[in-house]
Enzyme design. Sequence first.
Site, short mmCIF file in Angstrom:
data_model
loop_
_atom_site.label_atom_id
_atom_site.label_comp_id
_atom_site.label_asym_id
_atom_site.label_seq_id
_atom_site.Cartn_x
_atom_site.Cartn_y
_atom_site.Cartn_z
N ILE A 1 6.83 64.91 -18.45
CA ILE A 1 5.78 64.56 -19.40
C ILE A 1 6.31 63.64 -20.52
CG2 ILE A 1 6.06 66.46 -21.07
CD1 ILE A 1 3.02 66.92 -20.82
N ASN B 1 20.28 70.75 -16.43
CA ASN B 1 20.65 71.35 -17.71
C ASN B 1 20.60 72.87 -17.54
OD1 ASN B 1 20.83 68.82 -18.93
ND2 ASN B 1 18.66 68.83 -19.49
N HIS C 1 15.17 73.30 -12.70
CA HIS C 1 14.63 71.99 -12.36
C HIS C 1 15.74 70.96 -12.34
CE1 HIS C 1 14.33 72.77 -16.68
NE2 HIS C 1 14.60 71.48 -16.89
P1 5GP Z 1 15.21 70.92 -19.92
O1 5GP Z 1 15.52 70.57 -21.36
O2 5GP Z 1 14.80 72.37 -19.77
O3 5GP Z 1 16.33 70.51 -18.98
O4 5GP Z 1 14.00 69.99 -19.51
C1 5GP Z 1 12.67 70.36 -19.62
C2 5GP Z 1 11.86 69.12 -19.30
O5 5GP Z 1 10.54 69.52 -19.06
C3 5GP Z 1 11.85 68.10 -20.44
O6 5GP Z 1 12.36 66.85 -19.97
C4 5GP Z 1 10.37 68.03 -20.82
O7 5GP Z 1 9.95 66.70 -21.18
C5 5GP Z 1 9.67 68.53 -19.57
N1 5GP Z 1 8.39 69.17 -19.81
C6 5GP Z 1 8.12 70.11 -20.76
N2 5GP Z 1 6.84 70.51 -20.68
C7 5GP Z 1 6.29 69.82 -19.62
C8 5GP Z 1 4.98 69.81 -19.03
O8 5GP Z 1 4.05 70.52 -19.43
N3 5GP Z 1 4.78 68.96 -17.98
C9 5GP Z 1 5.79 68.16 -17.49
N4 5GP Z 1 5.48 67.36 -16.46
N5 5GP Z 1 7.03 68.15 -18.02
C10 5GP Z 1 7.27 68.97 -19.08
#
Ligand code: 5GP
Length: 119
Positions: free
Chosen positions: A32, A88, A101
Amino acid sequence: MGSDCLFCRIVAGEIPATVVRETDTTLAFRDIDPKAPVHILVIPKEHYADIATLAQGDPALAADVLATSAAVAEDEGLLGDGFRLMFNTGAYGGQEVFHVHAHLLGGAPLGPMLARDLA
Ligand code: 5GP
Ligand code: ZN
C-alpha cells in the site's frame, strides 16, 4: 489468528488489496506504500508470524512463498535487471505486520543493503 491479523483479513477478502498472483497456498499483492517502482508482498494464506516460524513449521509452504515470489518477479519483468526479496523479522528487523511476508522490490537500482553500515 483471523480477524486480529491484517493480512489474514486480506486473504479472507475483508480488506481490499491489489492482488497480482494467487495460488492454493499463497497470495501476492501490491504494498500500500511502495518503496520502489515494484513493491509486492508475498504471503502464505495460512497464518505464521514470521519467516523463522514458517520455515521451521512448514518448510514446503516456505518454498511455496519463494516459488510465488519468483513467478511474480518474472511477471513484473524483474529477472533481467534483478530484484531484492526481503523478510523483515522481529523488532531488530523492523517487522510491523506479524503475518510473514516477503517484500519483492525492484524496477530500479535499490542501493545498499542497509541505509548505513552497522558493523
Ligand atoms: P513490515 O514492516 O512488517 O516488513 O512490512 C509491512 C508492510 O505492509 C509495509 O511495507 C506496509 O506498507 C504494508 N502494509 C501495511 N498495511 C497494508 C495494507 O492494508 N495493505 C497493503 N497492501 N499493504 C499494507
Ligand atoms: Zn495472519
